[in-house]
Design a protein around this motif. Structure first.
Motif, PDB file in Angstrom:
ATOM      1  N   ALA A 185      26.622  37.160  46.251  1.00  0.00           N
ATOM      2  CA  ALA A 185      27.414  38.131  47.012  1.00  0.00           C
ATOM      3  C   ALA A 185      26.580  38.762  48.131  1.00  0.00           C
ATOM      4  CB  ALA A 185      27.933  39.215  46.074  1.00  0.00           C
ATOM      5  N   ARG A 206      29.732  30.163  48.822  1.00  0.00           N
ATOM      6  CA  ARG A 206      31.154  30.380  49.096  1.00  0.00           C
ATOM      7  C   ARG A 206      31.822  29.155  49.680  1.00  0.00           C
ATOM      8  NH1 ARG A 206      32.403  34.613  46.073  1.00  0.00           N
ATOM      9  NH2 ARG A 206      31.110  36.413  46.498  1.00  0.00           N
ATOM     10  N   ASP A 235      38.614  24.768  50.123  1.00  0.00           N
ATOM     11  CA  ASP A 235      38.917  26.093  49.618  1.00  0.00           C
ATOM     12  C   ASP A 235      38.638  26.166  48.124  1.00  0.00           C
ATOM     13  OD1 ASP A 235      40.992  24.792  48.388  1.00  0.00           O
ATOM     14  OD2 ASP A 235      42.558  25.630  49.682  1.00  0.00           O
ATOM     15  N   ASP A 236      38.853  27.373  47.536  1.00  0.00           N
ATOM     16  CA  ASP A 236      38.539  27.591  46.132  1.00  0.00           C
ATOM     17  C   ASP A 236      39.260  26.616  45.226  1.00  0.00           C
ATOM     18  OD1 ASP A 236      36.859  29.695  46.649  1.00  0.00           O
ATOM     19  OD2 ASP A 236      38.455  31.207  46.504  1.00  0.00           O
ATOM     20  N   ARG A 268      36.766  34.015  42.893  1.00  0.00           N
ATOM     21  CA  ARG A 268      35.847  33.830  44.014  1.00  0.00           C
ATOM     22  C   ARG A 268      34.402  34.181  43.655  1.00  0.00           C
ATOM     23  NH1 ARG A 268      40.098  36.548  47.040  1.00  0.00           N
ATOM     24  NH2 ARG A 268      41.358  35.021  48.139  1.00  0.00           N
ATOM     25  N   LEU A 269      34.208  34.948  42.568  1.00  0.00           N
ATOM     26  CA  LEU A 269      32.854  35.306  42.155  1.00  0.00           C
ATOM     27  C   LEU A 269      32.113  34.136  41.513  1.00  0.00           C
ATOM     28  CD1 LEU A 269      33.497  38.815  40.551  1.00  0.00           C
ATOM     29  CD2 LEU A 269      32.485  38.339  42.787  1.00  0.00           C
ATOM     30  N   LEU A 289      44.019  40.352  38.622  1.00  0.00           N
ATOM     31  CA  LEU A 289      43.009  40.261  39.675  1.00  0.00           C
ATOM     32  C   LEU A 289      42.476  38.840  39.812  1.00  0.00           C
ATOM     33  CD1 LEU A 289      40.980  43.468  38.722  1.00  0.00           C
ATOM     34  CD2 LEU A 289      42.769  43.270  40.455  1.00  0.00           C
ATOM     35  N   TYR A 290      43.250  37.877  39.338  1.00  0.00           N
ATOM     36  CA  TYR A 290      42.800  36.483  39.270  1.00  0.00           C
ATOM     37  C   TYR A 290      42.211  35.990  40.587  1.00  0.00           C
ATOM     38  CZ  TYR A 290      43.607  31.476  40.010  1.00  0.00           C
ATOM     39  OH  TYR A 290      43.478  30.169  40.381  1.00  0.00           O
ATOM     40  N   ALA A 291      42.903  36.208  41.702  1.00  0.00           N
ATOM     41  CA  ALA A 291      42.458  35.665  42.988  1.00  0.00           C
ATOM     42  C   ALA A 291      41.095  36.205  43.396  1.00  0.00           C
ATOM     43  CB  ALA A 291      43.493  35.973  44.070  1.00  0.00           C
ATOM     44  N   ARG A 292      40.805  37.464  43.050  1.00  0.00           N
ATOM     45  CA  ARG A 292      39.521  38.042  43.415  1.00  0.00           C
ATOM     46  C   ARG A 292      38.411  37.606  42.458  1.00  0.00           C
ATOM     47  NH1 ARG A 292      41.101  44.358  44.903  1.00  0.00           N
ATOM     48  NH2 ARG A 292      42.612  43.866  46.556  1.00  0.00           N
ATOM     49  N   ILE A 293      38.728  37.539  41.166  1.00  0.00           N
ATOM     50  CA  ILE A 293      37.712  37.189  40.166  1.00  0.00           C
ATOM     51  C   ILE A 293      37.212  35.769  40.363  1.00  0.00           C
ATOM     52  CG2 ILE A 293      37.303  36.821  37.709  1.00  0.00           C
ATOM     53  CD1 ILE A 293      37.416  39.725  38.404  1.00  0.00           C
TER      54      ILE A 293
END
Length: 459
Positions: A426, A432, A439-440, A131-132, A125-129
């Motif tokens: 969030a 963000r 970008d990230d 972003r937090l 889940l690297y791409a989602r984590i």
């Protein structure tokens, strides 16, 4: 002369020993202060006996070497085959010590194992984590860690009762002064070892002036690290929460380091492939660290600066540094001598280390999008997160009447502040964006570039 004009070879070049040895030694000199200062901060905070301190330093140096070998050479899908070295994380050590003081060293060791296992588990889940944890959240977390550990470092000077002898305060101050002088007057690799130089100078001052004592541990020869030095690890998810959250935040930093290192050695960055490999190596070495008494081990970025300065791209240089670190870890005369450093000297050195971490948190917040006059969501998130994180430090008894699980979560400034930043970020959609909409990946690279010059000190 720029790095581009002096760059030679490729990342896979095998260098002759006559070139490999001095280049590898240079990497060791640049990072040796971090494991030494971290071990003695741990030993003095936990009041470890000299023999355990020696074993712990041996373990940390061996793990640093093993991590450098794993990242540089790679095994299957573990290690990115880039010129990386590995260090005990300064922020992770701060959280490890917090858990050890609140719940005992066996629980701290169990927390390291849980955090390393979590890092492996979330990689799909690297791409989602990642972003937090934009710069706003990471800035809050790092700033709170630095502030909390400055408080812990002060206790090394004052003692547990909070009343310091004037001689201890003077010795700590002279150690800080020597560290600052080394950083200001020296250049290159020697400047990066300012913390180590300050510790040596502080110890010499203690011996010559009588402000402290230098008493090396007894013994000689070679010895392996001790398995489970604190006894059988205990697993407590709530107590481990600070390290569990920290292990997730490292994904953003790993991203920046990996991209930056790839670009330095002329390899096309591929975070989707390489970041999980770097993280797996971190987790594998950290699992071993939990069994040998250390906190989380993290891949370091300060050696990237050496690569840019020298123009040498070969990953076998950092692999050679790994071999040297393992040899140093097994040579116990060195570690036994270092075990005699006075507590006030360690306290003075660690004050510099963790003050630098706090400043890096401020730098990360400066990079974050805090919003303008018409959109101050980021400012509100940062303000409330810092308030939640500072309350346990400024009012330690605030949550005494709460249930045990609530005291564990809310009573940890790092956990309370980070969770507040993540949840409010969030909810309000702040943090963000970078100031220029990067970008990230680019934001993560920027975080590493901000802190790369001080990486040896913060680790």
């Amino acid at each position: 002369m720029t790095a581009a004009t002096t760059t030679t070879g490729t990342v896979d070049d095998r260098l002759p020993l006559r070139r490999l040895a001095p280049l590898s030694t240079q990497h060791v000199l640049a990072m040796i202060a971090a494991p030494v200062s971290t071990v003695f901060l741990t030993a003095t905070t936990l009041r470890l006996p000299a023999g355990t301190t020696t074993s712990l330093l041996s373990a940390v140096l061996v793990l640093c070497g093993a991590g450098a070998l794993l990242q540089s050479l790679g095994v299957w899908r573990i290690g990115a085959r880039l010129p990386f070295v590995m260090l005990p994380g300064g922020a992770a050590t701060a959280l490890f010590l917090q858990i050890a003081q609140d719940h005992g060293a066996p629980t701290a060791a169990g927390s390291v194992l849980l955090a390393a296992a979590l890092l492996i588990a979330v990689l799909p889940l690297y791409a989602r984590i990642v972003r937090l944890f934009p710069p706003l959240v990471m800035g809050v977390t790092v700033l709170l860690i630095g502030i909390a550990m400055v408080r812990v470092s002060a206790r090394l000077v004052t003692g547990p009762d909070g009343h310091a002898r004037p001689s201890a305060v003077l010795l700590a101050g002279l150690t800080v002064a020597a560290t600052v002088a080394a950083y200001v007057l020296l250049r290159g690799v020697w400047r990066q070892t300012a913390i180590l130089i300050g510790m040596v100078a502080g110890t010499l001052i203690a011996v010559v002036s009588g402000l402290g004592e230098f008493t090396p541990a007894a013994g000689s020869g070679f010895a392996p690290p001790s398995l489970l030095p604190y006894g059988t690890p205990r697993f407590d998810l709530l107590a481990a929460l600070p390290l569990l959250i920290f292990s997730l935040t490292t994904l953003a930093e790993i991203t920046g380091q990996t991209v930056l290192n790839s670009e330095t050695v002329g390899r096309a960055p591929d975070p989707g492939r390489d970041v999980p490999r770097v993280a797996r190596a971190d987790a594998a070495v950290s699992l071993a660290g939990g069994l040998l008494g250390t906190s989380l081990m993290v891949t370091s970025a300060e050696n990237i600066g050496i690569g840019r300065l020298t123009g040498v791209r070969s990953r076998y240089v950092t692999a050679g540094a790994g071999v040297l670190l393992i040899a140093a870890g097994l040579a116990t005369p060195l570690s036994r001598a270092l075990a005699g450093i006075p507590e006030a000297v360690v306290g003075g050195s660690s004050l510099v280390v963790y003050a630098v971490i706090a400043v890096m948190g401020v730098e990360m917040l400066r990079r974050a999008d805090l919003g303008g006059p018409d959109d101050g969501a980021g400012s509100i998130v940062a303000a409330l997160a810092l308030a939640a994180g500072l309350l346990p430090l400024l009012a330690p008894g605030m949550y005494d009447g709460f249930p045990a699980w609530a005291r564990t979560v809310l009573g940890s400034g790092v956990v309370a502040g980070t969770l507040t930043a993540v949840l409010l970020g969030a909810l309000l959609g702040s943090g963000r964006r970078g100031r220029s909409g990067r970008d990230d990946r680019d934001r993560a690279v920027g975080v590493v570039q901000d802190g790369m010059g001080d990486r040896a000190h913060q680790q």
